[in-house]
Scaffold this motif. Structure first.
Motif, short mmCIF file in Angstrom:
data_model
loop_
_atom_site.label_atom_id
_atom_site.label_comp_id
_atom_site.label_asym_id
_atom_site.label_seq_id
_atom_site.Cartn_x
_atom_site.Cartn_y
_atom_site.Cartn_z
N VAL A 8 44.36 45.39 37.81
CA VAL A 8 44.70 44.11 37.17
C VAL A 8 45.25 44.34 35.76
O VAL A 8 46.21 43.70 35.34
CB VAL A 8 43.46 43.19 37.13
N ILE A 87 44.86 37.02 44.84
CA ILE A 87 44.10 38.09 44.18
C ILE A 87 42.61 37.85 44.32
O ILE A 87 41.85 38.75 44.70
CB ILE A 87 44.50 38.19 42.71
N LEU A 88 42.18 36.61 44.03
CA LEU A 88 40.76 36.29 44.11
C LEU A 88 40.27 36.20 45.55
O LEU A 88 39.07 36.23 45.80
CB LEU A 88 40.47 34.97 43.38
N VAL A 92 37.78 40.92 44.68
CA VAL A 92 37.92 41.05 43.22
C VAL A 92 37.13 39.91 42.58
O VAL A 92 37.46 38.73 42.78
CB VAL A 92 39.39 40.98 42.77
N ARG A 94 35.71 37.36 39.74
CA ARG A 94 36.42 36.68 38.65
C ARG A 94 36.21 37.39 37.31
O ARG A 94 37.13 37.43 36.48
CB ARG A 94 35.97 35.22 38.55
N TYR A 97 38.54 40.33 37.25
CA TYR A 97 39.91 39.88 37.02
C TYR A 97 40.14 39.53 35.55
O TYR A 97 41.14 39.94 34.94
CB TYR A 97 40.20 38.65 37.89
N LYS A 101 42.69 41.34 32.84
CA LYS A 101 43.71 40.62 32.06
C LYS A 101 43.55 40.94 30.57
O LYS A 101 44.55 41.16 29.87
CB LYS A 101 43.58 39.12 32.29
#
Length: 310
Positions: A8, A87-88, A92, A94, A97, A101
């Motif tokens: 990510v 993606i979620l 993965v 949260r 993720y 980021k």
């Protein structure tokens, strides 16, 4: 977990490095460094100080803008384009993720700060007596070489700025050895700026986990201004502002991160303050930034887990 976070983060970096606003801000930072050379040429004895101070200020200002812009828009862009949902849908979490980021944004900021600091160090080196042709060859030659590599290996083109920023930083540090005080100013403030933008990016990530890009940018910038004014807020005179305002200012100074730690006086950076060594100070400031970043990400993760995207 680390592998998913890394994927990510690298994807966030690749998306951010293509942003046109980043290219514009980088060009503005280079223009400011060039402007510092012009201003320094009109000073009698302080040309080195003018260039290093203006260069360090430009790095700090533009890095803060990049942190606010990327932190406010990165997550929202994923939601707007609906690329977040597949993606979620994979394994993965949260929190993973959001961590990815944030780390991707921080990686881009490190490249941004390193490249600008390297250019400023080369400018200082030229003023200190190094060859202008050598400095230009290192800067433009390395950029041209990476451009050729990027053309031949287009899949890796977004990672080339990392190599260029690292090369410019090392080359600038080596050539600027003729001006040790100004080199300490640029290197020290470069590291402190990276620590500061880590907190600012954490604040932006927190607000972006539940708010719109505009409100995220406004809130983040407001907290940045308050953080830069923490020392002033903690010592407001009661006679002028009254006990209520003075108490509120002192409370804000204690609750919010004190970003004045990352803009110390020049005398500390150059080693003139003997009782406060530079690198132990930078180390304590980095620990301060790490603590705040982890706290902000923890709160952002708790909010993001409860967010309903429907």
């Amino acid at each position: 977990m680390l592998a998913r976070v890394l994927v990510v983060a690298l994807n966030t970096y690749r998306e951010a490095v293509r942003a046109r606003i980043l290219h514009g801000l980088f060009a503005l930072a280079l223009t400011t460094t060039a402007y510092s050379l012009v201003v320094g040429a009109y000073t009698a004895k302080n040309q080195l100080r003018v260039v290093s101070d203006l260069g360090a200020a430009a790095i700090s200002i533009y890095a803060i803008i990049v942190a606010v812009v990327l932190g406010a828009t990165s997550l929202y862009r994923e939601l707007e384009l609906k690329t977040l949902f597949p993606i979620l849908a994979r394994p993965v979490a949260r929190g993973e993720y959001l961590m990815g980021k944030y780390l991707g944004t921080l990686l881009l900021l490190a490249v941004f700060v390193g490249a600008n600091a390297g250019v400023a160090l080369l400018a200082v080196a030229v003023i200190a007596g190094r060859s202008l042709a050598l400095a230009m060859a290192l800067g433009f030659g390395s950029a041209a070489a990476l451009g050729v590599v990027g053309y031949l290996a287009r899949r890796s083109v977004t990672y080339l700025p990392m190599a260029w920023a690292g090369f410019m930083g090392v080359a600038g540090c080596v050539l600027a050895s003729a001006a040790p005080d100004d080199r300490r100013v640029l290197v020290g403030l470069g590291v402190l700026t990276l620590c500061e933008v880590a907190i600012v990016a954490g604040i932006a990530t927190l607000f972006s986990s539940f708010s719109s890009p505009f409100l995220t940018a406004v809130f983040t910038f407001a907290l940045f201004v308050v953080g830069r004014s923490a020392d002033t807020l903690a010592s407001l005179p009661v006679r002028v502002f009254g006990p209520t305002v003075q108490a509120m200012g002192a409370a804000l100074a204690k609750v919010l991160p004190n970003l004045m730690l990352y803009v110390p006086p020049r005398s500390l950076l150059t080693g003139e303050v003997s009782d406060v060594p530079l690198w132990p100070y930078v180390g304590s400031a980095a620990l301060h930034a790490l603590g705040w970043s982890l706290l902000l990400l923890a709160v952002a993760t708790l909010i993001f887990r409860r967010r309903d995207f429907i």
